[in-house]
Design a protein around this motif. Structure first.
Motif, PDB file in Angstrom:
ATOM      1  N   CYS A  68      -2.887   6.406   0.796  1.00 17.39           N
ATOM      2  CA  CYS A  68      -2.544   7.615   0.066  1.00 17.39           C
ATOM      3  C   CYS A  68      -3.601   8.708   0.266  1.00 17.39           C
ATOM      4  O   CYS A  68      -4.741   8.436   0.634  1.00 17.39           O
ATOM      5  CB  CYS A  68      -2.385   7.293  -1.412  1.00 17.39           C
TER       6      CYS A  68
ATOM      7  N   CYS B 125      -4.944   1.632  -0.134  1.00 20.87           N
ATOM      8  CA  CYS B 125      -3.694   2.304   0.216  1.00 20.87           C
ATOM      9  C   CYS B 125      -3.950   3.407   1.243  1.00 20.87           C
ATOM     10  O   CYS B 125      -5.097   3.796   1.499  1.00 20.87           O
ATOM     11  CB  CYS B 125      -3.031   2.882  -1.028  1.00 20.87           C
TER      12      CYS B 125
ATOM     13  N   CYS C 235      -0.971   9.856  -6.615  1.00 16.06           N
ATOM     14  CA  CYS C 235      -0.726   8.492  -7.106  1.00 16.06           C
ATOM     15  C   CYS C 235      -0.777   8.433  -8.630  1.00 16.06           C
ATOM     16  O   CYS C 235      -1.103   7.387  -9.205  1.00 16.06           O
ATOM     17  CB  CYS C 235      -1.729   7.512  -6.513  1.00 16.06           C
TER      18      CYS C 235
ATOM     19  N   CYS D 203      -5.974  10.425  -3.721  1.00 18.96           N
ATOM     20  CA  CYS D 203      -5.583   9.442  -4.725  1.00 18.96           C
ATOM     21  C   CYS D 203      -6.443   9.578  -5.983  1.00 18.96           C
ATOM     22  O   CYS D 203      -7.677   9.664  -5.917  1.00 18.96           O
ATOM     23  CB  CYS D 203      -5.714   8.035  -4.154  1.00 18.96           C
TER      24      CYS D 203
ATOM     25  N   CYS E 128      -4.795   1.869  -6.998  1.00 16.15           N
ATOM     26  CA  CYS E 128      -4.620   1.862  -5.554  1.00 16.15           C
ATOM     27  C   CYS E 128      -5.826   1.166  -4.932  1.00 16.15           C
ATOM     28  O   CYS E 128      -6.971   1.386  -5.331  1.00 16.15           O
ATOM     29  CB  CYS E 128      -4.486   3.291  -5.026  1.00 16.15           C
TER      30      CYS E 128
ATOM     31  N   GLN F 238       0.837  -1.192   0.000  1.00 14.24           N
ATOM     32  CA  GLN F 238       0.000   0.000   0.000  1.00 14.24           C
ATOM     33  C   GLN F 238       0.872   1.243   0.000  1.00 14.24           C
ATOM     34  O   GLN F 238       1.733   1.411   0.863  1.00 14.24           O
ATOM     35  CB  GLN F 238      -0.916  -0.025   1.230  1.00 14.24           C
ATOM     36  N   CYS F 239       0.591   2.076  -0.957  1.00 17.08           N
ATOM     37  CA  CYS F 239       1.369   3.300  -1.040  1.00 17.08           C
ATOM     38  C   CYS F 239       0.859   4.326  -0.019  1.00 17.08           C
ATOM     39  O   CYS F 239      -0.229   4.161   0.555  1.00 17.08           O
ATOM     40  CB  CYS F 239       1.305   3.879  -2.449  1.00 17.08           C
TER      41      CYS F 239
ATOM     42  N   ASN G  60      -5.487   7.449  -8.560  1.00 17.24           N
ATOM     43  CA  ASN G  60      -5.173   6.196  -9.231  1.00 17.24           C
ATOM     44  C   ASN G  60      -6.280   5.194  -8.933  1.00 17.24           C
ATOM     45  O   ASN G  60      -6.086   4.177  -8.261  1.00 17.24           O
ATOM     46  CB  ASN G  60      -3.816   5.673  -8.756  1.00 17.24           C
ATOM     47  N   ASN G  61      -7.450   5.533  -9.459  1.00 18.14           N
ATOM     48  CA  ASN G  61      -8.598   4.662  -9.225  1.00 18.14           C
ATOM     49  C   ASN G  61      -9.562   4.774 -10.400  1.00 18.14           C
ATOM     50  O   ASN G  61      -9.338   5.560 -11.345  1.00 18.14           O
ATOM     51  CB  ASN G  61      -9.287   5.040  -7.919  1.00 18.14           C
TER      52      ASN G  61
ATOM     53  N   CYS H 141       4.566   6.859  -7.240  1.00 17.42           N
ATOM     54  CA  CYS H 141       3.621   5.918  -6.648  1.00 17.42           C
ATOM     55  C   CYS H 141       3.925   4.497  -7.142  1.00 17.42           C
ATOM     56  O   CYS H 141       3.934   4.223  -8.340  1.00 17.42           O
ATOM     57  CB  CYS H 141       2.187   6.312  -6.997  1.00 17.42           C
TER      58      CYS H 141
ATOM     59  N   CYS I 167       2.095   1.906  -6.803  1.00 16.47           N
ATOM     60  CA  CYS I 167       0.922   1.287  -7.416  1.00 16.47           C
ATOM     61  C   CYS I 167       0.803   1.739  -8.868  1.00 16.47           C
ATOM     62  O   CYS I 167       0.614   0.925  -9.780  1.00 16.47           O
ATOM     63  CB  CYS I 167      -0.324   1.667  -6.628  1.00 16.47           C
TER      64      CYS I 167
END
Length: 538
Positions: A162, A160, A143, A165, A157, A135-136, A167-168, A148, A150
């Motif tokens: 973070c 995480c 991210c 974020c 992610c 997990q970042c 990054n999803n 990052c 991930c």
DNA sequence: GAGTTTGAAACT
DNA sequence: CAGTTTCAAACTC
């Protein structure tokens, strides 16, 4: 809403550039077309398409490469960066374990690199079973940068720690744009950093104490302070040796590095240390050093002491070959086993041979020269002693003087001749390598009036220096030494007879002390010279 | 757990 | 391309 915000966070010029893909990306997008057909629901960060898909991609390149760049770019935005690389067989990332959102058809089985538990920080160190995704904790990068882990690994992610974020799935659009930008800047940005190569295989065996992963870092590290022995170093983290790609300083992550070995051999016990010392002693003389391949020894030491060697207990190993920045070999101890790579060009070779640092420094001829020197010194000492005695005896009674003079004369001649004869004899022995070895200094001639220092010197020298030197008939050399020390005929001097008069004993004792002093002085200087040479070589 | 160190990534 | 800044993981205390 969030996507809009994300996009607005990036400069407009970057948006324009994101759509201007390079040729590499065109090819990639061409493959993406195939990928779309195969996996319409493909996850944008999917990893490692199956081989069949890769083959289809390759076959499709010619057909799809003619697509308009814009269209291709648009397609690519829907593809993961890893999918966008046609010719690459994805391998596992050194830092990121596995994708969280993999499609069922995707697999990591294509991974070439065989990672050890140590190479996978996300792996449980105790049992080696994979843990959950690492997990970042990104705070400022959303991210969406390669900071990052991930994101770099091509995964969303998930759980995480973070902040902010992107990054999803919710920010997929922004994420894809970022990916495109990164790919534009560096088409290999999402490539696994560790390349596995058959040539880099390390003979299928385990490095001492670790399961050395094959391969090398594509880009190489640039470490300066960590010695490439901490996880700051990507190479070390991936459990691979630094390679010629690296630009690191003071690298210790090379095959044979004592520091690296120490890291894996923390329990280097005194037993092995003694073995190494003995090996070094035995190999201290001669052009080839210890010269014995220590395959079995290495294995044995590994089995015995894996995981316990402390840094300052480490044995000195050298030989990385591929690394520019060679560390300075340890010279902390004059008794240091040094490995020799049998094939300097073969990376990863660790068929070590213990060699003393004095190997190639201290040659048999040096020992001979030293012995010759001792003989000369002994002769000088005997001569000086005789002259001194003559001066003293000049005041003695005629009777005693006559007798004494006669004895002294003979003694002087004996001592001097002994030196001269053994010089010649030594040369003769050097020529034919044969000589009648005389008595052992340590066992038989105990009735001779020798100082403890002389006895110790004789014993020590016999067992180590000369024997290890591999000289023909080491005993011969011993004799030379003994004669040089004023012990003609292996110490069987006239003075050696315990039944002789006390005055004679005193004379002998004085003579021996004189010669011993001279010899030990020479020996000391000789050893200093040897140490200096060894240090320089080390 | 907070602070520091480190080196890759990003930026200039 | 080199130098600097940013960043997050690794590390230390």
């Amino acid at each position: 809403m969030e996507q809009t915000e994300t996009i607005s966070d990036f400069p407009a010029k970057k948006l324009a550039r994101q759509l201007d893909f390079t040729a590499a990306c065109r090819v990639s997008s061409a493959n993406a077309v195939v990928q779309e057909k195969l996996e319409p629901e493909s996850h944008p960060f999917s990893v490692a398409p199956p081989i069949a898909q890769l083959q289809l991609q390759l076959k499709s390149q010619e057909q799809t490469i003619t697509s308009p760049p814009q269209a291709q770019a648009q397609r690519q935005l829907t593809q993961s960066p890893l999918q966008a690389r046609p010719n690459q067989v994805p391998v596992s990332h050194p830092r990121i374990p596995h994708p969280v959102h993999k499609l069922p058809t995707q697999t990591m089985s294509l991974s070439v690199k065989q990672e050890s538990p140590k190479s996978r920080p996300w792996t449980d160190a105790k049992d080696g079973t994979p843990n959950k995704q690492k997990q970042c904790k990104c705070r400022n990068s959303r991210c969406l940068k390669l900071y990052c882990e991930c994101f770099t690994a091509g995964i969303y992610c998930d759980g995480c720690n973070c902040l902010n974020c992107h990054n999803n799935v919710d920010n997929d659009a922004a994420r894809k744009e970022v990916i495109a930008t990164i790919l534009e800047r560096n088409p290999n940005a999402f490539r696994p950093k560790i390349d596995s190569s058959p040539n880099e295989s390390r003979d299928g065996r385990e490095e001492a104490g670790d399961t050395q992963a094959a391969g090398k870092h594509n880009k190489g590290c640039n470490c300066r302070k960590s010695g490439c022995l901490k996880k700051y170093c990507e190479c070390f983290q991936a459990n691979i040796l630094c390679s010629e790609n690296c630009k690191c300083s003071d690298c210790k992550n090379f095959d044979g590095s004592d520091e690296r070995r120490a890291l894996f051999h923390e329990d280097y016990t005194a037993v092995y240390r003694q073995q190494a010392a003995n090996a070094a002693i035995n190999g201290a003389v001669g052009s080839s050093g210890y010269g014995i391949p220590l395959t079995s020894r290495k294995r044995k030491s590994h089995e015995l002491f894996f995981g316990h060697l402390t840094r300052d207990q480490s044995i000195s190993m050298t030989g990385r070959g591929q690394q520019v920045n060679h560390p300075i070999a340890s010279v902390s101890s004059p008794v240091v086993p040094v490995p020799v790579r049998h094939n300097a060009a073969a990376l990863g070779s660790s068929k070590f041979t213990y060699r003393s640092p004095l190997a190639d420094v201290l040659q048999p001829r040096d020992v001979k020269n030293f012995c010759t020197f001792l003989v000369a010194v002994s002769g000088e000492a005997a001569r000086a002693f005789a002259e001194s005695r003559q001066t003293k005896n000049g005041n003695k009674t005629p009777i005693a003087s006559a007798t004494q003079r006669s004895e002294d004369s003979r003694e002087e001649n004996d001592v001097q001749n002994a030196g001269d004869n053994h010089l010649l004899e030594g040369k003769k022995a050097d020529r034919d390598g044969t000589s009648d070895s005389r008595s052992d200094a340590c066992d038989v001639q105990i009735d001779e009036p020798r100082s403890p220092g002389t006895l110790a010197l004789m014993c020590d020298e016999k067992d180590t220096m000369f024997m290890a030197a591999g000289l023909p008939n080491g005993g011969k050399t011993q004799d030379t030494m003994f004669m040089a020390a004023g012990l003609p005929n292996g110490g069987k001097t006239r003075c050696g007879n315990m039944t002789q008069k006390s005055s004679s004993e005193n004379k002998c004792t004085e003579l021996y002390a004189d010669q011993e002093s001279s010899i030990l002085t020479v020996l000391c200087n000789f050893l200093k010279k040897v140490i200096t040479r060894g240090s320089i070589k080390g």
